[in-house]
Write a protein that holds these residues in place. Sequence first.
Motif, PDB file in Angstrom:
ATOM      1  N   PHE A 184       0.441  -3.592  -6.122  1.00 20.02           N
ATOM      2  CA  PHE A 184       1.676  -3.050  -6.670  1.00 20.02           C
ATOM      3  C   PHE A 184       2.854  -3.809  -6.093  1.00 20.02           C
ATOM      4  CE2 PHE A 184       5.508  -0.527  -6.589  1.00 20.02           C
ATOM      5  CZ  PHE A 184       5.619  -0.210  -7.936  1.00 20.02           C
ATOM      6  N   GLN A 186       7.320  -4.139  -6.925  1.00 21.00           N
ATOM      7  CA  GLN A 186       8.382  -3.515  -7.715  1.00 21.00           C
ATOM      8  C   GLN A 186       8.761  -4.392  -8.905  1.00 21.00           C
ATOM      9  OE1 GLN A 186      11.408  -1.525  -5.510  1.00 21.00           O
ATOM     10  NE2 GLN A 186      12.892  -1.578  -7.168  1.00 21.00           N
ATOM     11  N   GLN A 244       4.694   6.119   4.157  1.00 19.59           N
ATOM     12  CA  GLN A 244       4.246   7.230   3.307  1.00 19.59           C
ATOM     13  C   GLN A 244       3.991   6.741   1.892  1.00 19.59           C
ATOM     14  OE1 GLN A 244       6.877  10.654   3.449  1.00 19.59           O
ATOM     15  NE2 GLN A 244       7.469  10.172   5.544  1.00 19.59           N
ATOM     16  N   TYR A 245       4.885   5.869   1.453  1.00 21.40           N
ATOM     17  CA  TYR A 245       4.753   5.344   0.088  1.00 21.40           C
ATOM     18  C   TYR A 245       3.529   4.451  -0.023  1.00 21.40           C
ATOM     19  CZ  TYR A 245       6.027   2.890  -4.231  1.00 21.40           C
ATOM     20  OH  TYR A 245       6.029   2.348  -5.490  1.00 21.40           O
ATOM     21  N   GLU A 248       0.378   6.312  -0.429  1.00 21.24           N
ATOM     22  CA  GLU A 248       0.171   6.751  -1.821  1.00 21.24           C
ATOM     23  C   GLU A 248      -0.324   5.593  -2.682  1.00 21.24           C
ATOM     24  OE1 GLU A 248       0.351   9.734  -2.917  1.00 21.24           O
ATOM     25  OE2 GLU A 248       1.290  10.697  -1.181  1.00 21.24           O
ATOM     26  N   LEU A 249       0.270   4.426  -2.471  1.00 16.51           N
ATOM     27  CA  LEU A 249      -0.121   3.264  -3.268  1.00 16.51           C
ATOM     28  C   LEU A 249      -1.574   2.882  -2.996  1.00 16.51           C
ATOM     29  CD1 LEU A 249       3.030   0.930  -3.024  1.00 16.51           C
ATOM     30  CD2 LEU A 249       2.300   2.305  -4.982  1.00 16.51           C
ATOM     31  N   THR A 252      -3.785   5.199  -4.844  1.00 16.79           N
ATOM     32  CA  THR A 252      -3.782   4.930  -6.286  1.00 16.79           C
ATOM     33  C   THR A 252      -4.573   3.661  -6.601  1.00 16.79           C
ATOM     34  OG1 THR A 252      -1.643   5.982  -6.523  1.00 16.79           O
ATOM     35  CG2 THR A 252      -2.274   4.432  -8.255  1.00 16.79           C
TER      36      THR A 252
ATOM     37  N   GLY B 659       1.277   7.351 -10.485  1.00 13.68           N
ATOM     38  CA  GLY B 659       0.464   6.812  -9.400  1.00 13.68           C
ATOM     39  C   GLY B 659       1.236   5.876  -8.492  1.00 13.68           C
ATOM     40  N   THR B 660       2.289   5.253  -8.992  1.00 16.69           N
ATOM     41  CA  THR B 660       3.032   4.276  -8.189  1.00 16.69           C
ATOM     42  C   THR B 660       4.528   4.573  -8.132  1.00 16.69           C
ATOM     43  OG1 THR B 660       3.449   2.835 -10.085  1.00 16.69           O
ATOM     44  CG2 THR B 660       1.417   2.443  -8.843  1.00 16.69           C
ATOM     45  N   GLY B 661       5.012   5.433  -9.007  1.00 22.22           N
ATOM     46  CA  GLY B 661       6.447   5.708  -9.048  1.00 22.22           C
ATOM     47  C   GLY B 661       7.245   4.688  -9.827  1.00 22.22           C
ATOM     48  N   LEU B 662       6.579   3.702 -10.383  1.00 16.33           N
ATOM     49  CA  LEU B 662       7.303   2.662 -11.126  1.00 16.33           C
ATOM     50  C   LEU B 662       7.961   3.274 -12.362  1.00 16.33           C
ATOM     51  CD1 LEU B 662       7.843  -0.427 -11.080  1.00 16.33           C
ATOM     52  CD2 LEU B 662       6.044  -0.607 -12.807  1.00 16.33           C
ATOM     53  N   GLY B 700      17.318  -0.671  -8.714  1.00 17.99           N
ATOM     54  CA  GLY B 700      16.860  -1.557  -7.649  1.00 17.99           C
ATOM     55  C   GLY B 700      17.907  -2.111  -6.712  1.00 17.99           C
ATOM     56  N   THR B 780      14.369   4.047  -6.628  1.00 17.15           N
ATOM     57  CA  THR B 780      13.290   3.072  -6.412  1.00 17.15           C
ATOM     58  C   THR B 780      11.941   3.736  -6.672  1.00 17.15           C
ATOM     59  OG1 THR B 780      13.024   3.642  -4.091  1.00 17.15           O
ATOM     60  CG2 THR B 780      14.669   1.948  -4.623  1.00 17.15           C
ATOM     61  N   PRO B 781      10.909   2.937  -6.917  1.00 17.67           N
ATOM     62  CA  PRO B 781       9.571   3.520  -7.100  1.00 17.67           C
ATOM     63  C   PRO B 781       9.154   4.354  -5.885  1.00 17.67           C
ATOM     64  CG  PRO B 781       9.560   1.204  -7.716  1.00 17.67           C
ATOM     65  CD  PRO B 781      10.906   1.483  -7.119  1.00 17.67           C
ATOM     66  N   GLN B 782       9.539   3.866  -4.699  1.00 18.67           N
ATOM     67  CA  GLN B 782       9.183   4.595  -3.481  1.00 18.67           C
ATOM     68  C   GLN B 782       9.778   6.001  -3.489  1.00 18.67           C
ATOM     69  OE1 GLN B 782       9.700   2.499   0.300  1.00 18.67           O
ATOM     70  NE2 GLN B 782      10.720   4.296   1.119  1.00 18.67           N
ATOM     71  N   LEU B 785       8.134   8.249  -6.207  1.00 13.88           N
ATOM     72  CA  LEU B 785       6.798   8.767  -5.916  1.00 13.88           C
ATOM     73  C   LEU B 785       6.855   9.821  -4.809  1.00 13.88           C
ATOM     74  CD1 LEU B 785       3.942   8.328  -6.948  1.00 13.88           C
ATOM     75  CD2 LEU B 785       3.519   6.904  -4.960  1.00 13.88           C
ATOM     76  N   LEU B 786       7.638   9.552  -3.761  1.00 13.73           N
ATOM     77  CA  LEU B 786       7.712  10.534  -2.674  1.00 13.73           C
ATOM     78  C   LEU B 786       8.350  11.834  -3.171  1.00 13.73           C
ATOM     79  CD1 LEU B 786       8.586   8.298   0.414  1.00 13.73           C
ATOM     80  CD2 LEU B 786       6.347   9.112  -0.364  1.00 13.73           C
ATOM     81  N   ARG B 789       5.682  13.745  -5.111  1.00 12.64           N
ATOM     82  CA  ARG B 789       4.694  14.378  -4.229  1.00 12.64           C
ATOM     83  C   ARG B 789       5.272  15.617  -3.550  1.00 12.64           C
ATOM     84  NH1 ARG B 789       2.014  11.613  -6.940  1.00 12.64           N
ATOM     85  NH2 ARG B 789       0.602   9.940  -6.308  1.00 12.64           N
TER      86      ARG B 789
END
Lengths: 264, 837
Positions: A184, A186, A244-245, A248-249, A252, B659-662, B700, B780-782, B785-786, B789
């Motif tokens: 993954f 960005q 933490q991220y 999760e990655l 996944t 699954g990735t937050g993208l 971004g 951001t994807p991070q 996703l957080l 969750r």
Amino acid sequence: MKAFTYLTPGSAEEAVGLLGQHGPQAQVIAGGQSLLLAMKTRTARPSALVSLAGVDDLAGVRLAASGELVVGATTTYAALSRAPLTGWHTEIAAVAGNLADRPVRTMGTIGGALCDAGPRYDMLTLVTGTGARLEVLGPSGVRTLSPGEFFAPGGGTTLAADEILAAIRFPAADAFTRVVFAKFRQRTFDAALASVLCAARPGNGGVQITVGAVRPVPVVATAADPEAVAAEVLDAAGGPPLVQYQRELVRTLTAQTLSTVNGS
Amino acid sequence: MTQTPHRPAEHTTRPRGRLVGQSVPRKEDLALLTGTARFIDDIKLPGMVYAKILRSEVAHARIRSVEVAAARKMPGVLDVLCGADLVGKVKPWGDMMQDLLVGDHTPFAVDKVLYEGQELAAVAAQTKYQALDALEAIELDLEELPAYVDPEEAIKPDAALIQEGITYEFGDGNIFDRYKLRVGDIEAAEAEAAAVVRQRFSTNRQAGAALDPHGCVASFDSFTRELTVYSSTQSIYMVRDVLADVLQIPRNKVRVIVPEVGAGFGSKAQIFPYEVIASIFSMRLGRPVHLVLGRKEIFQSGTARNSQIRYAELMCDRDGHITGYRDYTVHNCGAMSVWGNQVLHIGTNVGMLPYAIPNIRVDGNIVHTNTAPGGALRGFGIPQFIWVKEQLVDMAAAELGLDPLEMRARNVIRPESFPFRTPMGQVIDSTTVYDCLHKSAAAIGWTETKANPVPYEGLGLAVSMKYTSCRHPSFDTDLSAVRLRLETDGTVTIYSSDVTHGQAHATMLAQIVADGLGVGFEKITLARPDSVTSPFGLGTYASRGAAVLGTACRLATERLREKVLAIAAHVLEANADDLDIGDDRVFVKGLPDSGLYLEILASLAAYRTHQLPPGFEPTMEAIATYDTPTEREGPDGTGNLSVTYSAAAHAARVRVDPGTGLIRVVDYAMAHDTGVVINPLVVEGQHQGGFLMGLGMVLGEDYVYDDEGHLTNASFKDYLAPTSTDVPELTKIYELPAPSLTIPGGQKGAGESGTGPVPAAVGNAVFDATGVRFTSLPITPQQMLLALREKDRRGLATFRYPDDMPGFTGPREPQDWPEPLLPDDMGFDWDNFEDEL
Ligand SMILES: Cc1cc2nc3c(=O)[nH]c(=O)nc-3n(C[C@H](O)[C@H](O)[C@H](O)COP(=O)(O)OP(=O)(O)OC[C@H]3O[C@@H](n4cnc5c(N)ncnc54)[C@H](O)[C@@H]3O)c2cc1C
């Protein structure tokens, strides 16, 4: 950038000789994709550059008699991605063709990535996860290292200043029934924030899961399910948001690669 | 020759425009696409030497000493400068733009370093590499101080002063200016509201990220005492006048020229220290000095979008009509900022649109931190404010059980007649924003998708209006000028000081001239902006090119046309009213196949002056200046600062990967009312680029600082600007015509309207997809996703990021919000200023 002497050896042995002659301030340049960026900002200040561009026998892909796939260290991503490979070896070409951008793939080499040892680079995960062997050439000849020996535990490599990486020997096409890599990032052209490689051995050999980009060097997991793999590589919980991220990655990507490996 | 008053649109009897309105291919593209365009780093002058700047590696420090003796002895070094060398010799700047009593900008830090990347010393040497080597020989003794990165920390009463020794008229401590806006009766609006939504929002720092770096070549002629500066700038006169003032030399001894400028986006709309440093070196050495910045330097010390924290409240009646808006804003301008305070004024004023909100109260503190200078950036405060307001609109719609589309439809300006004056004071001279709203929503399938939602997919809307040029609160001017010359071979040269740097002025102005003068498009050339030859104009920023510069060009064209017709009438012994121009000649109406070629008429004026009408001044030049009929900002913050306004209604469809937050923007529609579009191809390009900058802002881009004030992502590798693969197919771009009634040709600004709604539209779509309301930028994807969750862990239907995250330390609920930090003695009573004035 600082001024430097540019040296163009015609053979690998000559390259090693020049490195010895010019001392630790001399540095190998392959595709220059990492090194030139560091030189531009003066974070790298080599007094001499030993170019591998004219060393023909360091480039190219061939099958050894043993069935091993031998990839020369100065093989570019572009060449590797187009190599006519079979079996699980096609995943090597696929990884090489799906990283960075076109100019970087045209110039950048697999050896450069491994010697630069950027933790987020894909080739580190690939060689670690498939148990490739790394052929290193020094003044006293060739030594062959496992990824665990080649990469220093805290990051970087164990190469001496007068050694070069000559080739990468990937296990034979029948060593695995399937190898699947996933990562993954960005943006498409960014290095990975997490990568996972699942390699399935024939018979009852089982599946080996390797996690990259989240530690200084890739980690071969002993656990077998996504939750446990993530916990093994990055602890069960807590840590800064990035960790933490990444946890999760890893979950996944492990689930994704496992299901692809098992699904066919 | 200044033309200020409102001009009616029916001044011409000829059929309107053959080229205006057409997608004429850009004159600029050949040089750009063949690599022959010459940018600042391509300029090479005989005897040129190279300068490099030593920049601070710490964000906040007291300077004990800067020791340059060793650097002077390094190979190739010609000269070295540091702050102490220039004290009392150059004048600080920044006062005029900020409306401050004294300037707060100097070429080098002198007593204190205020941000990482600030200039400490500079070297001029024979080569770049020698200059860089010599910088390493400079010894610094700095006493590091704690850095303020967070503006809310910087304004705490016990915070140490960042800018010392400057007394601000309206400021106090690290608050260097304040902003107040008062419309109607906000308390009454609150008391009567059926719904009030309240939320703290914050925004990010975004870079201009022009690929062509900031830089200049300065060349001083020791005999004529003329200083010539080639600079990659958006405004030659802003650079010339401030530079001459800083150096205390006559303005006619400073010549500013631009090479090709590879974009600016607002980040090159001011003077920078490097222009002063290169000039001083050149004056001391008598040689041309090249000083072009590296990308890291540009990130650290160029200007970045000002970030804001807004404690915002929106009030509505039962039917969803917006009745009030109130906020307290903390506006972060970095350590110093030429334009930063104006961003809050103008962005808030115009950002209220496209709603005519009757009751408004805004209190803003404009704050210094130990971070990169804030400045102008595409949208000028509007994207920040729209991010806040358009998310509040969605929140209010949810509270009232209204569809967000319907809520907006009930509020966007849709007057019975134009011009229409809003309570804020804006004069809206035309808009189709209501239709734009529906057009964009329909284009992404709003109604169908709302009826059949797809998991992790969401739709979002946002509307905004962008000003077309602007009378700045600190600047009582809004003018551009064009001089035209019909050359003796029938070609036309256009002179303008407004720098084209992506806006295709050479094409757009030539279209206007071709139509008005009947000259072939290919015969028209735009001269490079040069302060020795170009008429005075403010420059290219604020979406002013087509409307303001275009109007000046139109007026100059009409004047030149009158001259041409006067000569032709004399020669043909005809009445000028019976003549027309086209195909490079003047002909008797109805007889277009005969006539006098323009080159003949122009040569008469130059070489056969006895053949001219008696008393005719033999010149084939015409000049026109257009200053917009705009108002100054009132003491209550209201006023019509802009000549006309361009609406943007955007609709986004996003898909979130659980699954990735993208987050992917998979579909996007933009509907605008850019008025009369001179060149649809150019305007479409502007909208695409505007969208891209909005996309970077929301998904971004950000200046990531650590606690010590180090910018940790000062390279294109780490700074997450979007790339081509992040952009959806941008085929749904619509223009719904609404010609400006104020601008004679009906044009409006196009350069920035594509940016304003993007962050909010995407933010609203992300909420629709996930139930997570982002209150900070970027997403951001991070974070995505957080947040997902944490939301799942707590079993919540909706969730705010970062407000509801465990680690969030800011105020979570309105009862915890800070009171606006305001002094008692602002000179007069703001709430009753009318009585007092
Ligand atoms: C824009 C960009 C995007 C990128 N994205 C990705 C990505 O998505 N995934 C990814 O995996 N990587 C990515 N990379 C990194 C890329 O893989 C490496 O930069 C590249 O492979 C390095 O190879 P090179 O041949 O250019 O090495 P060089 O830059 O020439 O050398 C790198 C280092 O290795 C040493 N070296 C090189 N070859 C040898 C040798 N044979 N023996 C001993 N030492 C040697 C050099 O001395 C130097 O220290 C990206 C890089 C860039 C610039």
